[in-house]
Design an enzyme around this catalytic site. Structure first.
Site, PDB file in Angstrom:
ATOM      1  N   ASP A   1      31.598  38.788  17.376  1.00  0.00           N
ATOM      2  CA  ASP A   1      32.594  39.178  16.698  1.00  0.00           C
ATOM      3  C   ASP A   1      32.890  39.261  15.216  1.00  0.00           C
ATOM      4  O   ASP A   1      33.946  39.438  14.587  1.00  0.00           O
ATOM      5  CB  ASP A   1      33.961  38.143  17.053  1.00  0.00           C
ATOM      6  CG  ASP A   1      33.762  36.803  16.721  1.00  0.00           C
ATOM      7  OD1 ASP A   1      32.322  36.457  16.334  1.00  0.00           O
ATOM      8  OD2 ASP A   1      34.528  35.863  16.727  1.00  0.00           O
ATOM      9  N   GLU A   2      31.885  39.510  14.396  1.00  0.00           N
ATOM     10  CA  GLU A   2      31.702  39.691  13.074  1.00  0.00           C
ATOM     11  C   GLU A   2      30.554  40.264  12.598  1.00  0.00           C
ATOM     12  O   GLU A   2      29.347  40.273  13.262  1.00  0.00           O
ATOM     13  CB  GLU A   2      31.781  38.029  12.416  1.00  0.00           C
ATOM     14  CG  GLU A   2      30.585  37.430  12.633  1.00  0.00           C
ATOM     15  CD  GLU A   2      30.463  35.883  12.106  1.00  0.00           C
ATOM     16  OE1 GLU A   2      30.908  35.993  10.645  1.00  0.00           O
ATOM     17  OE2 GLU A   2      30.304  34.854  12.686  1.00  0.00           O
TER      18      GLU A   2
END
Length: 418
Positions: free
Chosen positions: A127-128
Site C-alpha cells: 500500500d505504499e
C-alpha cells in the site's frame, strides 16, 4: 544533483484494506469496521438481498486486528491490537474477514496508475511507494494532484501524498494530512511541522529506541534535534546516534531504489486455540503442509527460490523458537520446503502446546538463475519431542495468518499501519 534539489514523494493508500472492503460493502461507509476476522466473519446475504454483518462483540479467539476504518480508530482500535481488546473498545464495530487476493489486485491497479507518470518508483509494500518526481516537469502540487486523481480513477480509493526533498521527510509527511492528503514539505517546514512530532513518527526509531530516548527526556523530534550529540553517542553508539542527529534535522540522502530484491519470504499462522504436539498432530500436520504450499506459491509467483529454510514456533507460554537450515542448492517446491522445515523441527523439543507455526525461505535467488532442488514428498510430520536446543529469540506479536516478503514487491502485509 544535490539532495536539496530533489523532489521525492511518498504515496500511502488510506486505510487500504478497509477501504477496499468498503468498495465491496458501500453500506458500511461511515461506520466503525474492523478487518481481521476469519471465514466465520463473512457477511450473510439475506433473502431480501440485504446483508447481515458480524459484530466485533461476538468474536471469540486470539486473532489480531489487521486494519480498521478511521471511525474504528477514533474508538481506539488500531492495527495489531488483539481482537478481544478491540471488542471491549468497539463492541458494535462490524467485523470482516481479510481478502488478500483483493488487496493485491488493488495494489497492482494503483501502482500501474502511478507508473504512467514515471518509472522512478520504489515499491515499499502492498500500500505504499516512493516516487522520484525530480525530472517530471511541472509544479509539485500539480503533479501530486494529478497522481492522486489517477489513483482514484483506477481504484476508486484515496491516497495521501507528501512531496519533500528526501524519503525521510516524505514518509513522515504523508501521515500529516490523512486521509486524502496532499502535503508539501521543505527544510523551512521542519521546525513547525516535524519537530513537534513524537520521535516514533520518524521511520527507523522503533519502540525500544523511543523508550530509551524517553528515559533521556527526549520525547519529540525537536527534543532530539536539540539533544547533545555526545549524550546520544553514549547511549546509542556512534553509527545510530549519528543517524539520529541527521534524521532530527530532516537530512536523508538515500536514493529512490527502482529495483531491489526481497531478502526473504515467509508464511505463518496463529491457531485459534493452543494445539498439543501429540493430541492435535493431524491438525498441526495439515497446517504445516498448507504453510509450505503457500510459501511455495509465493516463491513461484515472484520467481524466486530459497537456499535457507526456517521454522518458527511460538508456545503457549509465548516463548518463540526459530531454527533454520541452509541447503546445498536453492529450492522452491512445497515438498522440499516441508522436508527442510521438518529437519529444523527435529532440533526443537516439543514439550508444550503450540500457538503459532511459521515457515520461511531466505537467501533468495531468481528461479531462472538457479536450479531448484526437488525432493520427494515426505510423510506425516512427526510432532514428537525431539532432541535439540529450545532457546530462541522472543518474537513480536502476530497478525493472524499472513504472508511476508521482506524487501520490495507487493508483499502481503499483516496490516496497513496508516
Amino acid at each position: 544533483m544535490t539532495a536539496g534539489s530533489r523532489r521525492i514523494a511518498h504515496l500511502d493508500m488510506d486505510a487500504f484494506y478497509a477501504s477496499v472492503e468498503l468498495l465491496r460493502y458501500p453500506e458500511l461507509r461511515g461506520q466503525a469496521v474492523v478487518i481481521g476476522g476469519g471465514r466465520a466473519a463473512a457477511p450473510e446475504t439475506l433473502p431480501d438481498g440485504s446483508r447481515r454483518f458480524a459484530r466485533l462483540r461476538d468474536y471469540a479467539g486470539r486473532g489480531v486486528v489487521t486494519t480498521s476504518t478511521y471511525e474504528a480508530r477514533a474508538l481506539g482500535v488500531f492495527s495489531a491490537m488483539g481482537m478481544m481488546k478491540a471488542a471491549q473498545l468497539a463492541p458494535d464495530a462490524v467485523l470482516l474477514p481479510t481478502d488478500f487476493d483483493s488487496y493485491r489486485h488493488y495494489s497492482r491497479l494503483f501502482k500501474t496508475a502511478v507508473a504512467a507518470f514515471t518509472a522512478q518508483i520504489e515499491d515499499r509494500g502492498i500500500d505504499e511507494i516512493y516516487i522520484d518526481l525530480t525530472e517530471i516537469a511541472g509544479a509539485s502540487p500539480d503533479i501530486a494532484a494529478r497522481i492522486k486523481r489517477a489513483v482514484h480513477a483506477a481504484t476508486g480509493l484515496t491516497c495521501s501524498i507528501c512531496v519533500a526533498p528526501n524519503k525521510l521527510l516524505a514518509k513522515i509527511g504523508s501521515e500529516l494530512d490523512k486521509p486524502d492528503g496532499l502535503t508539501l514539505l521543505t527544510p523551512a517546514d521542519i521546525p513547525l511541522r516535524i519537530w513537534p512530532l513524537s520521535v516514533r513518527k520518524v521511520n527507523g526509531i522503533g519502540p525500544k529506541a523511543s523508550e530509551k530516548l524517553a528515559g533521556l527526556g527526549i520525547l519529540t523530534v525537536g527534543d532530539l534535534a536539540a539533544a547533545d550529540a555526545g549524550l546520544l553517542q553514549t547511549h546509542f553508539g556512534r553509527s545510530y546516534s549519528g543517524w539520529l542527529v541527521e534524521a532530527a534535522q530532516g537530512r536523508d540522502d538515500r536514493p529512490v531504489v527502482v529495483s531491489s530484491e526481497p531478502k526473504s519470504m515467509s508464511r505463518e499462522t496463529t491457531f485459534e486455540r493452543d494445539l498439543h504436539p501429540k493430541g492435535d498432530r493431524p491438525a498441526l500436520s495439515a497446517a504445516f503442509t498448507a504453510l509450505c504450499v503457500r510459501l511455495a506459491d509465493d516463491l513461484r509467483r515472484k520467481g524466486y527460490v530459497g537456499q535457507t529454510i526456517g521454522l518458527k514456533l511460538r508456545f503457549d507460554d509465548f516463548r518463540t523458537v526459530t531454527r533454520d537450515v541452509t541447503l546445498l542448492a536453492p529450492i522452491g517446491d512445497a515438498a522440499g520446503i516441508r522436508h527442510a522445515a521438518t529437519e529444523c523441527l527435529k532440533r526443537i523439543p516439543l514439550t508444550r502446546r503450540l500457538r503459532l507455526l511459521g515457515v520461511r525461505a531466505s537467501s533468495l535467488t531468481r528461479a531462472d538463475e538457479a536450479h531448484a532442488g526437488h525432493r520427494p514428498v515426505q510423510g506425516e510430520l512427526s510432532f514428537a519431542p525431539g532432541a535439540g536446543d529450545a532457546d530462541g529469540a522472543d518474537g513480536a506479536g502476530d497478525a493472524g495468518e499472513a504472508g511476508h516478503a521482506d524487501g520490495a514487491g507487493d508483499a502481503v502485509l499483516p496490516g496497513d499501519p496508516d
